[in-house]
Design a protein around this motif. Structure first.
Motif, PDB file in Angstrom:
ATOM      1  N   ASP A   1       0.842  -1.191   0.000  1.00  0.00           N
ATOM      2  CA  ASP A   1       0.000   0.000   0.000  1.00  0.00           C
ATOM      3  C   ASP A   1       0.879   1.243   0.000  1.00  0.00           C
ATOM      4  O   ASP A   1       1.601   1.507   0.967  1.00  0.00           O
ATOM      5  CB  ASP A   1      -0.912   0.010   1.223  1.00  0.00           C
ATOM      6  N   ASP A   2       0.854   1.984  -1.091  1.00  0.00           N
ATOM      7  CA  ASP A   2       1.570   3.256  -1.217  1.00  0.00           C
ATOM      8  C   ASP A   2       3.083   3.104  -1.102  1.00  0.00           C
ATOM      9  O   ASP A   2       3.785   4.069  -0.786  1.00  0.00           O
ATOM     10  CB  ASP A   2       1.080   4.264  -0.163  1.00  0.00           C
ATOM     11  N   ALA A   3       3.621   1.918  -1.350  1.00  0.00           N
ATOM     12  CA  ALA A   3       5.069   1.717  -1.231  1.00  0.00           C
ATOM     13  C   ALA A   3       5.460   0.461  -1.991  1.00  0.00           C
ATOM     14  O   ALA A   3       4.610  -0.283  -2.500  1.00  0.00           O
ATOM     15  CB  ALA A   3       5.484   1.616   0.234  1.00  0.00           C
ATOM     16  N   ALA A   4       6.764   0.215  -2.068  1.00  0.00           N
ATOM     17  CA  ALA A   4       7.264  -1.004  -2.697  1.00  0.00           C
ATOM     18  C   ALA A   4       8.665  -1.289  -2.190  1.00  0.00           C
ATOM     19  O   ALA A   4       9.444  -0.368  -1.926  1.00  0.00           O
ATOM     20  CB  ALA A   4       7.278  -0.863  -4.216  1.00  0.00           C
ATOM     21  N   VAL A   5       8.985  -2.585  -2.050  1.00  0.00           N
ATOM     22  CA  VAL A   5      10.345  -3.036  -1.764  1.00  0.00           C
ATOM     23  C   VAL A   5      10.898  -3.619  -3.060  1.00  0.00           C
ATOM     24  O   VAL A   5      10.216  -4.394  -3.746  1.00  0.00           O
ATOM     25  CB  VAL A   5      10.364  -4.081  -0.638  1.00  0.00           C
ATOM     26  N   PHE A   6      12.137  -3.254  -3.393  1.00  0.00           N
ATOM     27  CA  PHE A   6      12.674  -3.557  -4.714  1.00  0.00           C
ATOM     28  C   PHE A   6      14.158  -3.866  -4.623  1.00  0.00           C
ATOM     29  O   PHE A   6      14.895  -3.232  -3.873  1.00  0.00           O
ATOM     30  CB  PHE A   6      12.446  -2.338  -5.625  1.00  0.00           C
ATOM     31  N   ARG A   7      14.584  -4.873  -5.415  1.00  0.00           N
ATOM     32  CA  ARG A   7      16.015  -5.129  -5.566  1.00  0.00           C
ATOM     33  C   ARG A   7      16.278  -5.690  -6.961  1.00  0.00           C
ATOM     34  O   ARG A   7      15.592  -6.619  -7.400  1.00  0.00           O
ATOM     35  CB  ARG A   7      16.502  -6.142  -4.524  1.00  0.00           C
ATOM     36  N   CYS A   8      17.236  -5.136  -7.647  1.00  0.00           N
ATOM     37  CA  CYS A   8      17.643  -5.607  -8.968  1.00  0.00           C
ATOM     38  C   CYS A   8      19.162  -5.694  -8.960  1.00  0.00           C
ATOM     39  O   CYS A   8      19.842  -4.667  -8.955  1.00  0.00           O
ATOM     40  CB  CYS A   8      17.141  -4.659 -10.052  1.00  0.00           C
ATOM     41  N   TYR A   9      19.698  -6.912  -8.915  1.00  0.00           N
ATOM     42  CA  TYR A   9      21.134  -7.119  -8.860  1.00  0.00           C
ATOM     43  C   TYR A   9      21.826  -6.384 -10.006  1.00  0.00           C
ATOM     44  O   TYR A   9      21.348  -6.409 -11.131  1.00  0.00           O
ATOM     45  CB  TYR A   9      21.444  -8.622  -8.946  1.00  0.00           C
ATOM     46  N   PRO A  10      22.941  -5.700  -9.720  1.00  0.00           N
ATOM     47  CA  PRO A  10      23.723  -5.661  -8.480  1.00  0.00           C
ATOM     48  C   PRO A  10      23.380  -4.500  -7.555  1.00  0.00           C
ATOM     49  O   PRO A  10      24.131  -4.228  -6.617  1.00  0.00           O
ATOM     50  CB  PRO A  10      25.148  -5.515  -9.007  1.00  0.00           C
ATOM     51  N   SER A  11      22.300  -3.795  -7.815  1.00  0.00           N
ATOM     52  CA  SER A  11      21.919  -2.665  -6.968  1.00  0.00           C
ATOM     53  C   SER A  11      21.536  -3.158  -5.568  1.00  0.00           C
ATOM     54  O   SER A  11      21.161  -4.321  -5.382  1.00  0.00           O
ATOM     55  CB  SER A  11      20.732  -1.913  -7.579  1.00  0.00           C
ATOM     56  N   PRO A  12      21.588  -2.283  -4.569  1.00  0.00           N
ATOM     57  CA  PRO A  12      21.170  -2.667  -3.211  1.00  0.00           C
ATOM     58  C   PRO A  12      19.660  -2.784  -3.108  1.00  0.00           C
ATOM     59  O   PRO A  12      18.915  -2.508  -4.067  1.00  0.00           O
ATOM     60  CB  PRO A  12      21.704  -1.512  -2.350  1.00  0.00           C
TER      61      PRO A  12
END
Length: 243
Positions: A169-180
């Motif tokens: 809700d109104d946010a997101a958790v994201f990771r795309c290697y090699p980024s943190p």
């Protein structure tokens, strides 16, 4: 810096690139998670598979059960790779993992299959072993006692999460290697902006602290990396892929 995707197609393309980059950097046990309940695994897997084209007929694709594997064989038609089911121990690992195999993709394995998946990984060694939208951490299914805890520490904690997208809700958790790892938040104008980056996955109360502005992981410039309408434009793809 990787930016949060606007569409599901972009997310899958990012997952492909992240997987290839992680393999090139020497990682072999990889995990891709697009945490959207409406998604069905088979269409996502079909869109992801071109990332592994270079393996040709030396790729094996596993589904949790024989029914799902048979459906994929029917719907995907002629493909160069073999489509199998994990088997949950009914088939010896030595018959599932052959010396000539070069890469393995597991589509939505669950906690029921985690024991067999781990056995297969032990035989695979350093060859790419990729888990696409797995559901392995529900140890309540396989036992929550000592054996379950050992399972988590022995296998699950060794997986490199090369791509992760979890809208909230109104946010997101994201990771795309090699980024943190990143946390993005939607403002009142419907724009998403990056508010935190950190080396480890944020979970539970840690996410709440970041969203409340009380985390030490906040980025210095809260106006950076704005993206408009990220998940609104994703709904069309969700409807298509969830059929």
């Amino acid at each position: 810096m990787a930016e949060i995707p606007k569409t599901l197609e972009q997310a899958i393309a990012q997952a492909q690139g992240a997987t290839q980059a992680a393999i090139a950097d020497g990682y072999s046990l990889l995990q891709i998670e697009i945490v959207i309940p409406e998604l069905k695994p088979m269409p996502v897997a079909e869109q992801f598979l071109p990332a592994l084209d270079s393996y040709g007929n030396q790729l094996k694709v596993f589904f949790p059960d024989a029914g799902a594997a048979a459906l994929a064989r029917r719907d995907w038609g002629s493909v160069p790779f073999e489509i199998l089911d994990i088997g949950s121990g009914r088939v010896p690992v030595e018959e599932q993992v052959l010396p000539e195999d070069e890469a393995f993709l597991f589509v939505a394995p669950s906690a029921v299959e985690v024991g067999q998946v781990e056995k297969m990984y032990q035989v695979v060694g350093e060859r790419p072993f990729i888990l696409l939208n797995p559901r392995l951490e529900d140890v309540a299914i396989v036992g929550i006692g000592y054996a379950g805890r050992q399972l988590r520490s022995r296998f699950l904690n060794t997986i490199e999460s090369c791509y992760y997208l979890r809208p909230m809700d109104d946010a997101a958790v994201f990771r795309c290697y090699p980024s943190p790892w990143q946390v993005w938040r939607e403002n009142k104008n419907g724009e998403y902006q990056l508010i935190a980056e950190q080396p480890k996955k944020p979970v539970g109360d840690e996410i709440d602290l970041i969203l409340s502005g009380n985390s030490s992981q906040q980025t210095g410039d809260s106006t950076q990396a704005k993206k408009t309408g990220i998940f609104a434009s994703m709904q069309r793809f969700l409807r298509t892929l969830s059929r």
